[in-house]
Scaffold this motif. Structure first.
Motif, mmCIF file in Angstrom:
data_model
loop_
_atom_site.group_PDB
_atom_site.id
_atom_site.type_symbol
_atom_site.label_atom_id
_atom_site.label_comp_id
_atom_site.label_asym_id
_atom_site.label_seq_id
_atom_site.Cartn_x
_atom_site.Cartn_y
_atom_site.Cartn_z
ATOM 1 N N GLY A 127 -11.286 -44.088 -68.756
ATOM 2 C CA GLY A 127 -9.680 -44.497 -68.151
ATOM 3 C C GLY A 127 -8.917 -44.325 -69.074
ATOM 4 O O GLY A 127 -8.729 -44.711 -69.737
ATOM 5 N N THR A 128 -9.772 -43.147 -69.876
ATOM 6 C CA THR A 128 -8.687 -42.560 -71.408
ATOM 7 C C THR A 128 -7.862 -41.929 -71.433
ATOM 8 O O THR A 128 -8.191 -40.780 -70.802
ATOM 9 C CB THR A 128 -9.949 -42.300 -72.140
ATOM 10 O OG1 THR A 128 -10.828 -43.028 -72.661
ATOM 11 C CG2 THR A 128 -9.622 -41.569 -73.677
ATOM 12 N N THR A 129 -6.833 -41.908 -71.505
ATOM 13 C CA THR A 129 -5.798 -40.726 -71.364
ATOM 14 C C THR A 129 -6.219 -40.288 -72.953
ATOM 15 O O THR A 129 -6.120 -40.877 -74.131
ATOM 16 C CB THR A 129 -4.217 -41.559 -71.726
ATOM 17 O OG1 THR A 129 -4.335 -43.022 -71.062
ATOM 18 C CG2 THR A 129 -3.528 -40.556 -71.597
ATOM 19 N N ALA A 130 -5.708 -39.061 -72.387
ATOM 20 C CA ALA A 130 -6.138 -37.955 -73.211
ATOM 21 C C ALA A 130 -5.406 -36.907 -73.388
ATOM 22 O O ALA A 130 -5.221 -36.502 -72.216
ATOM 23 C CB ALA A 130 -7.767 -37.956 -73.279
ATOM 24 N N LEU A 131 -5.441 -35.633 -74.735
ATOM 25 C CA LEU A 131 -4.501 -34.888 -74.704
ATOM 26 C C LEU A 131 -5.446 -33.865 -75.488
ATOM 27 O O LEU A 131 -5.655 -33.809 -76.729
ATOM 28 C CB LEU A 131 -3.095 -35.057 -75.612
ATOM 29 C CG LEU A 131 -2.592 -34.331 -75.767
ATOM 30 C CD1 LEU A 131 -1.931 -33.711 -74.085
ATOM 31 C CD2 LEU A 131 -0.931 -34.007 -76.269
ATOM 32 N N TYR A 132 -5.785 -33.179 -74.416
ATOM 33 C CA TYR A 132 -6.916 -31.864 -75.717
ATOM 34 C C TYR A 132 -6.186 -30.384 -75.711
ATOM 35 O O TYR A 132 -5.930 -29.836 -75.060
ATOM 36 C CB TYR A 132 -8.048 -31.960 -73.841
ATOM 37 C CG TYR A 132 -9.202 -32.014 -74.301
ATOM 38 C CD1 TYR A 132 -10.152 -31.782 -74.889
ATOM 39 C CD2 TYR A 132 -9.354 -29.752 -74.559
ATOM 40 C CE1 TYR A 132 -11.636 -31.086 -75.437
ATOM 41 C CE2 TYR A 132 -10.373 -29.416 -74.689
ATOM 42 C CZ TYR A 132 -11.558 -29.631 -74.830
ATOM 43 O OH TYR A 132 -12.919 -29.592 -74.626
ATOM 44 N N LEU A 165 -17.304 -38.118 -79.868
ATOM 45 C CA LEU A 165 -17.180 -38.453 -79.468
ATOM 46 C C LEU A 165 -17.148 -40.226 -79.105
ATOM 47 O O LEU A 165 -16.124 -40.670 -78.526
ATOM 48 C CB LEU A 165 -17.497 -37.788 -77.406
ATOM 49 C CG LEU A 165 -16.710 -38.481 -76.668
ATOM 50 C CD1 LEU A 165 -15.054 -38.134 -75.975
ATOM 51 C CD2 LEU A 165 -17.354 -37.644 -74.775
ATOM 52 N N ALA A 166 -18.045 -40.851 -78.526
ATOM 53 C CA ALA A 166 -18.446 -41.868 -78.796
ATOM 54 C C ALA A 166 -18.051 -42.640 -79.782
ATOM 55 O O ALA A 166 -16.762 -44.112 -79.205
ATOM 56 C CB ALA A 166 -20.075 -42.520 -78.727
ATOM 57 N N ARG A 167 -18.218 -42.359 -81.387
ATOM 58 C CA ARG A 167 -17.372 -43.119 -81.901
ATOM 59 C C ARG A 167 -15.889 -42.902 -82.104
ATOM 60 O O ARG A 167 -14.820 -44.374 -82.070
ATOM 61 C CB ARG A 167 -17.004 -42.154 -83.271
ATOM 62 C CG ARG A 167 -16.767 -43.060 -84.581
ATOM 63 C CD ARG A 167 -16.932 -42.264 -85.948
ATOM 64 N NE ARG A 167 -16.229 -40.930 -85.776
ATOM 65 C CZ ARG A 167 -16.887 -40.457 -86.999
ATOM 66 N NH1 ARG A 167 -17.052 -40.312 -87.544
ATOM 67 N NH2 ARG A 167 -15.339 -39.132 -86.632
ATOM 68 N N SER A 168 -14.472 -42.267 -81.563
ATOM 69 C CA SER A 168 -13.450 -42.124 -81.004
ATOM 70 C C SER A 168 -12.864 -43.086 -80.085
ATOM 71 O O SER A 168 -12.486 -43.332 -79.800
ATOM 72 C CB SER A 168 -13.394 -40.596 -80.469
ATOM 73 O OG SER A 168 -13.076 -39.656 -81.869
ATOM 74 N N LEU A 169 -14.309 -42.975 -78.619
ATOM 75 C CA LEU A 169 -13.897 -44.138 -77.987
ATOM 76 C C LEU A 169 -14.198 -45.776 -78.012
ATOM 77 O O LEU A 169 -13.527 -46.319 -77.449
ATOM 78 C CB LEU A 169 -14.769 -43.330 -76.263
ATOM 79 C CG LEU A 169 -14.372 -42.024 -76.195
ATOM 80 C CD1 LEU A 169 -15.999 -41.819 -75.250
ATOM 81 C CD2 LEU A 169 -13.003 -42.038 -75.255
ATOM 82 N N ALA A 170 -15.105 -45.489 -79.098
ATOM 83 C CA ALA A 170 -15.597 -47.020 -79.589
ATOM 84 C C ALA A 170 -14.222 -47.931 -79.510
ATOM 85 O O ALA A 170 -14.109 -49.238 -78.751
ATOM 86 C CB ALA A 170 -16.529 -47.086 -80.151
ATOM 87 N N PRO A 171 -12.863 -48.045 -80.215
ATOM 88 C CA PRO A 171 -12.600 -48.704 -80.180
ATOM 89 C C PRO A 171 -11.157 -48.630 -79.704
ATOM 90 O O PRO A 171 -10.126 -50.183 -79.016
ATOM 91 C CB PRO A 171 -11.592 -48.341 -81.112
ATOM 92 C CG PRO A 171 -12.107 -47.635 -82.624
ATOM 93 C CD PRO A 171 -12.730 -46.698 -81.341
ATOM 94 N N GLY A 172 -11.096 -48.512 -78.241
ATOM 95 C CA GLY A 172 -10.311 -48.104 -77.081
ATOM 96 C C GLY A 172 -9.445 -47.319 -77.287
ATOM 97 O O GLY A 172 -8.222 -48.011 -76.574
ATOM 98 N N ALA A 180 -26.074 -45.876 -84.463
ATOM 99 C CA ALA A 180 -24.952 -46.908 -83.779
ATOM 100 C C ALA A 180 -23.907 -47.160 -84.794
ATOM 101 O O ALA A 180 -22.133 -47.087 -84.880
ATOM 102 C CB ALA A 180 -25.627 -47.533 -83.917
ATOM 103 N N GLY A 181 -24.016 -46.458 -86.463
ATOM 104 C CA GLY A 181 -23.491 -47.259 -87.557
ATOM 105 C C GLY A 181 -21.959 -46.583 -87.777
ATOM 106 O O GLY A 181 -20.590 -46.963 -87.147
ATOM 107 N N ASN A 182 -21.967 -45.493 -86.450
ATOM 108 C CA ASN A 182 -20.995 -44.323 -86.594
ATOM 109 C C ASN A 182 -20.453 -45.070 -85.147
ATOM 110 O O ASN A 182 -18.912 -44.767 -86.218
ATOM 111 C CB ASN A 182 -21.333 -42.604 -86.225
ATOM 112 C CG ASN A 182 -21.517 -41.803 -88.010
ATOM 113 O OD1 ASN A 182 -20.387 -41.680 -88.981
ATOM 114 N ND2 ASN A 182 -22.959 -41.911 -88.377
ATOM 115 N N ILE A 183 -21.181 -45.110 -84.724
ATOM 116 C CA ILE A 183 -19.246 -45.286 -83.336
ATOM 117 C C ILE A 183 -19.402 -46.533 -83.388
ATOM 118 O O ILE A 183 -18.057 -47.114 -83.291
ATOM 119 C CB ILE A 183 -21.209 -45.611 -82.179
ATOM 120 C CG1 ILE A 183 -21.407 -44.291 -81.792
ATOM 121 C CG2 ILE A 183 -20.272 -46.035 -81.005
ATOM 122 C CD1 ILE A 183 -22.845 -44.111 -80.401
#
Length: 324
Positions: free
Chosen positions: A182-187, A142-149, A93-96
């Motif tokens: 709904g994340t815009t992503a470049l993979y 991945l969750a941490r990357s998505l957290a700030p939107g 949780a702290g990481n996310i």
């Protein structure tokens, strides 16, 4: 245009040109994969878009606003790498929640719990990251990357350190998470199966250039050049006359037909060709036959073939006609 727009991007390392005048775009909510061999420039392009590498030329824009010289932390872009880069002294949780420090505690907690559900790890918040498996750690990353939107998420080979079975499972989890949020992503990836399974559009890069950027079906069925077709696994390439003799697609003068991995089929009513070699691969047999022009082509079968010749035909759906 809305979303990401890259125009004439050039990235250099000294005299080495890693990205050579690339144009690309990612629309809001779209997932675009950059596919290419090691050294093709895909990761350098990603780093240039993120601002981690300066552009020697070209422009990066978001919603038509030029961000080429905007510092990394002010672009509103998120990053996810193959090693996850989790903080071992923090819980899951702290990481996310790491990038949510400006939000009230209740909002942070709710966001973390929601994202744990999204990545399939409900109830894992209190766990130390040292107790996670490799696949679980990447879900947390991945969750941490998505957290700030982030308005754009840049993912650089996030699954490449995992074994194939785990990658095949997690690419579905990752795709579901990106679309749910709904994340815009470049993979960025070197794995074709990953790119085709995940992305709305796939770009093939080679020697720092974008060779083709299309939806997966168009890219596979209509590669714009032999180089793209070769990278996608088409082999061998035969002329129009031989393709017709083998029952393949119609091709014009000067055009070539690429035979895909399943483009040549055993068929008793087809053309008899000499068998050169047979070998097992994960429950199937690969039978190499000699084409009339001297090239080798491979037929996939359930069991070994008895006899010096095998009758074959081309499967039109498994072949690609290349421009002359």
């Amino acid at each position: 245009m809305r979303g990401l727009s890259v125009t004439g991007a050039v990235v250099k390392y000294g005299d080495l040109v890693a990205v050579d005048g690339v144009d690309a775009a990612v629309e809001p909510g779209e997932i675009v994969a950059l596919l290419g061999a090691s050294g093709s420039g895909k990761s350098s392009l990603l780093r240039g878009i993120a601002g981690l590498e300066p552009l020697a030329a070209g422009r990066v824009a978001w919603n038509d606003e030029d961000v080429t010289t905007v510092p990394v932390h002010k672009r509103g872009f998120g990053m996810m790498f193959q090693d996850g880069q989790l903080f071992n002294h923090l819980s899951v949780a702290g990481n996310i929640a790491y990038g949510l420090y400006r939000q009230p505690r209740a909002a942070r907690r709710a966001r973390v719990e929601k994202l744990l559900e999204v990545v399939g790890l409900p109830g894992y918040g209190a766990r130390p990251v040292s107790e996670l498996s490799g696949g679980q750690a990447q879900r947390v990353a991945l969750a941490r990357s998505l957290a700030p939107g982030p308005r754009l998420l840049l993912l650089d080979e996030p699954l490449s350190a995992l074994d194939r079975n785990l990658r095949e499972h997690l690419v579905g989890v990752l795709g579901d998470a990106l679309r749910t949020t709904g994340t815009t992503a470049l993979y960025v990836t070197h794995d074709q199966d990953e790119a085709f399974a995940l992305a709305d559009r796939v770009g093939v890069m080679d020697a720092g250039r974008m060779l083709q950027l299309d939806n997966p079906d168009t890219l596979w069925r209509r590669p714009v050049s032999r180089r793209v077709a070769d990278f996608l696994g088409y082999e061998p390439f035969i002329d129009a006359e031989l393709a017709r003799r083998l029952g393949g697609p119609d091709a014009g003068p000067g055009q070539l037909v690429g035979i895909g991995p399943a483009g040549l089929l055993a068929d008793a009513a087809g053309t008899a060709l000499p068998v050169v070699e047979q070998r097992y691969r994960r429950g199937e047999v690969l039978i190499d036959v000699r084409l009339p022009d001297g090239q080798l082509a491979t037929v996939t079968a359930a069991e070994k073939h008895d006899g010096e010749e095998l009758s074959v035909r081309l499967d039109r759906a498994g072949c690609a006609v290349l421009p002359g």
